[in-house]
Design a protein around this motif. Sequence first.
Motif, PDB file in Angstrom:
ATOM      1  N   SER A 145      10.050 -14.879  24.858  1.00  0.00           N
ATOM      2  CA  SER A 145      10.394 -15.115  25.595  1.00  0.00           C
ATOM      3  C   SER A 145      11.908 -16.401  24.803  1.00  0.00           C
ATOM      4  CB  SER A 145      10.496 -15.266  27.442  1.00  0.00           C
ATOM      5  OG  SER A 145      11.859 -15.340  27.841  1.00  0.00           O
ATOM      6  N   THR A 146      13.282 -15.395  25.277  1.00  0.00           N
ATOM      7  CA  THR A 146      14.492 -16.065  24.895  1.00  0.00           C
ATOM      8  C   THR A 146      15.155 -17.119  25.305  1.00  0.00           C
ATOM      9  OG1 THR A 146      16.173 -13.675  24.713  1.00  0.00           O
ATOM     10  CG2 THR A 146      15.091 -13.979  22.862  1.00  0.00           C
ATOM     11  N   THR A 147      14.010 -16.777  27.099  1.00  0.00           N
ATOM     12  CA  THR A 147      14.795 -17.651  27.944  1.00  0.00           C
ATOM     13  C   THR A 147      14.539 -19.036  28.713  1.00  0.00           C
ATOM     14  OG1 THR A 147      13.457 -16.747  29.691  1.00  0.00           O
ATOM     15  CG2 THR A 147      15.697 -15.280  29.037  1.00  0.00           C
ATOM     16  N   CYS A 148      14.028 -19.489  27.669  1.00  0.00           N
ATOM     17  CA  CYS A 148      13.748 -20.763  27.547  1.00  0.00           C
ATOM     18  C   CYS A 148      14.103 -21.870  27.732  1.00  0.00           C
ATOM     19  CB  CYS A 148      12.230 -20.488  26.637  1.00  0.00           C
ATOM     20  SG  CYS A 148      12.354 -20.647  24.943  1.00  0.00           S
ATOM     21  N   ALA A 149      13.852 -22.685  27.787  1.00  0.00           N
ATOM     22  CA  ALA A 149      14.779 -24.558  27.880  1.00  0.00           C
ATOM     23  C   ALA A 149      15.214 -24.488  26.768  1.00  0.00           C
ATOM     24  CB  ALA A 149      14.326 -25.366  28.757  1.00  0.00           C
ATOM     25  N   PRO A 150      16.396 -24.710  25.056  1.00  0.00           N
ATOM     26  CA  PRO A 150      16.005 -24.402  23.919  1.00  0.00           C
ATOM     27  C   PRO A 150      15.494 -25.792  23.470  1.00  0.00           C
ATOM     28  CG  PRO A 150      18.502 -25.006  24.798  1.00  0.00           C
ATOM     29  CD  PRO A 150      17.905 -24.324  25.767  1.00  0.00           C
ATOM     30  N   ARG A 151      14.511 -26.199  22.457  1.00  0.00           N
ATOM     31  CA  ARG A 151      14.754 -27.595  21.526  1.00  0.00           C
ATOM     32  C   ARG A 151      15.270 -26.712  20.191  1.00  0.00           C
ATOM     33  NH1 ARG A 151      12.697 -27.246  26.472  1.00  0.00           N
ATOM     34  NH2 ARG A 151      10.539 -27.753  27.197  1.00  0.00           N
ATOM     35  N   PHE A 152      15.901 -27.803  19.866  1.00  0.00           N
ATOM     36  CA  PHE A 152      16.429 -27.623  18.426  1.00  0.00           C
ATOM     37  C   PHE A 152      15.705 -28.466  18.034  1.00  0.00           C
ATOM     38  CE2 PHE A 152      19.636 -28.691  21.335  1.00  0.00           C
ATOM     39  CZ  PHE A 152      20.780 -27.116  20.978  1.00  0.00           C
ATOM     40  N   GLU A 153      14.725 -27.326  16.164  1.00  0.00           N
ATOM     41  CA  GLU A 153      14.444 -27.283  15.894  1.00  0.00           C
ATOM     42  C   GLU A 153      14.588 -27.593  14.178  1.00  0.00           C
ATOM     43  OE1 GLU A 153      10.648 -25.432  15.444  1.00  0.00           O
ATOM     44  OE2 GLU A 153      10.046 -25.791  17.402  1.00  0.00           O
ATOM     45  N   LYS A 154      16.074 -27.037  14.423  1.00  0.00           N
ATOM     46  CA  LYS A 154      16.299 -27.782  12.634  1.00  0.00           C
ATOM     47  C   LYS A 154      17.712 -28.678  12.967  1.00  0.00           C
ATOM     48  CE  LYS A 154      14.815 -23.940  10.656  1.00  0.00           C
ATOM     49  NZ  LYS A 154      15.854 -22.296  10.261  1.00  0.00           N
ATOM     50  N   ILE A 155      18.134 -29.248  11.879  1.00  0.00           N
ATOM     51  CA  ILE A 155      19.378 -30.235  12.317  1.00  0.00           C
ATOM     52  C   ILE A 155      20.417 -29.315  12.615  1.00  0.00           C
ATOM     53  CG2 ILE A 155      20.790 -32.422  11.435  1.00  0.00           C
ATOM     54  CD1 ILE A 155      17.843 -33.487  11.056  1.00  0.00           C
ATOM     55  N   ASN A 156      20.587 -28.023  11.097  1.00  0.00           N
ATOM     56  CA  ASN A 156      22.085 -27.436  10.928  1.00  0.00           C
ATOM     57  C   ASN A 156      22.043 -26.458  12.705  1.00  0.00           C
ATOM     58  OD1 ASN A 156      21.541 -27.727   8.697  1.00  0.00           O
ATOM     59  ND2 ASN A 156      20.236 -26.077   8.066  1.00  0.00           N
ATOM     60  N   ASP A 157      20.537 -26.956  13.438  1.00  0.00           N
ATOM     61  CA  ASP A 157      21.259 -25.988  14.392  1.00  0.00           C
ATOM     62  C   ASP A 157      22.561 -27.456  15.498  1.00  0.00           C
ATOM     63  OD1 ASP A 157      19.978 -24.386  13.953  1.00  0.00           O
ATOM     64  OD2 ASP A 157      17.873 -25.212  15.148  1.00  0.00           O
ATOM     65  N   LEU A 158      22.395 -28.137  15.148  1.00  0.00           N
ATOM     66  CA  LEU A 158      22.910 -29.609  16.202  1.00  0.00           C
ATOM     67  C   LEU A 158      24.501 -29.599  15.075  1.00  0.00           C
ATOM     68  CD1 LEU A 158      20.519 -31.892  16.391  1.00  0.00           C
ATOM     69  CD2 LEU A 158      21.393 -30.429  17.952  1.00  0.00           C
TER      70      LEU A 158
END
Length: 545
Positions: A402-415
């Motif tokens: 599901s794409t609606t789950c609470a996000p978890r940033f698993e890459k520093i590039n996403d921050l």
Amino acid sequence: LSLKPELVGSVSKDGKKKKRHRAAVLDLELREEVNAVVEIVKDSYVVLSVPEYNHAIGFAPLMDYNSQLLPQHHYDNGQCITVVVGSIPSSDPSGRLILLPKGSAQDSNISSSKRAKKKSDYKVGSLVEAEIIDIKPLEVILKFGVNLHGRIHITEVLEEDCSEHPFSKLKIGQKVHARIVAQAEHSAKTGRNLKWELSIKPSLLKADLEESTASEAELNHSINDIIRAYVVKVDAEWVWLTVSRKVMAHLFILDSSVEPSELKEFQQRYSVGQAVKGRIIGVNREKRLLRLKAFDNQCMLENIDDTQKTVSSIAEHTKEGDVIGGRIQRILPGVGGLVIQIGPHLHGRVHYTEIVDLWVPEPLSGIHEGQFVKCKVLAVSRQAEGSVRVDLSLRSRKLDDSTTCAPRFEKINDLCPGTEVKGYVKNVNPKGCFIMLSRMVEARIILSNLSDEYVENPQKDFSVGMLVQGRVLSAEPLSGKVEVSLRKSTGSKSQKLDDVSYSDLHVGDIVDGQVKRVESYGLFVTIKSSELVCYCPFESASVYQ
């Protein structure tokens, strides 16, 4: 002694008992069937009288060599039975008339040479017509020929691609054509000598004699084959199955399903004789034993790419993206997460941020050791020491992609600076703390960014496992460093310095500020709209005393 009138009357009055009795006995013929009456029942034999031959007295054994494994007959005094003359006494006074019960006589060695010849005509590969006399969960018992018995193993009825139960169309008394495929070992449990192994598979019945005799079972199964097996026994954590007459398989509890409710009722879901379809994940050729995983859509071979095959062989065929069943073996202290058993000798780890979907203060609430769970494999890797590391997730929305789950940033590039984040406190020291944004990314919060207020004791105000929310100040992918602030004032540190910088201040300027700290020797004041802190000695700030 006997006082029965018919027995007493059979003796001549002149006392010539032996002569009269012997004459009646000599009229009998060997293997003649006669009716007899039970007079006395002893431990190992019965005494009989033959009314048709002047009540001649004979003896019948209750058990002989050929019938010792058969159920022993029970006789009552006065019972009429049919017997076969087994031996006629000679002229020797000590000779006795030996009688055999009719059923026992048929099983004995007084069979004719013609009957013995019929027995020897059968061999492996022969086609026979047999009658079903018993149907058990895993085999069918048949009789054929002259007093011959055999069995049909549950895997010797239908072809492998058939889905119906092998014994569904069979019934006791039914006549079937079968082919002898092997000689069976003696069965002490049933009391019969199951001499022959039979098969009624359509392919074997149509095959030539040479083809059927040459098809003795070789263990030609390999990894990832899909097979059908039948339950033989169920214990606490394993189901034992039969694949063929000489090949067994077993199914581990965590390989039987991915649903916790089904894993909890593992033993109730299987019964002896039940068909189970599964994928082979292990082959022990020496023991002729296969290990199975219950068949589902993930068992399709096209779902296993070449890269994953190499790693999955290390981790008992567990690959990235699999949804599997597991059992919580240990709850690690603090924010260590969970250790999950996913195989007989294989365990995985669940990161503290991968236990529940939402960011909640107590993610371990409702979790206990021994609990069955549904998990998703996030990564499978080999460690430097050669062991295998399996990272798992229990987040239900992640299991469903599901794409609606609470996000978890698993890459520093996403921050990026200003990104709102949540995380759990991992450890605390006097200079600040570190928080876990995901299983891959951690961030640092320095002391001055822990709160808008003064924090005197960070270890007291920020406990390990505490859920916090803040914003990213900086993210450096090359160094792997992420800075986060929990202060609620807007804007980043660099933006505030742009409002009032050090170069903007001059001697004599009057500025507004907020007391940050009070010491015995003076005050520390934060200048408004900046991150600048000034020191005011008490001698120059007597008004505040």
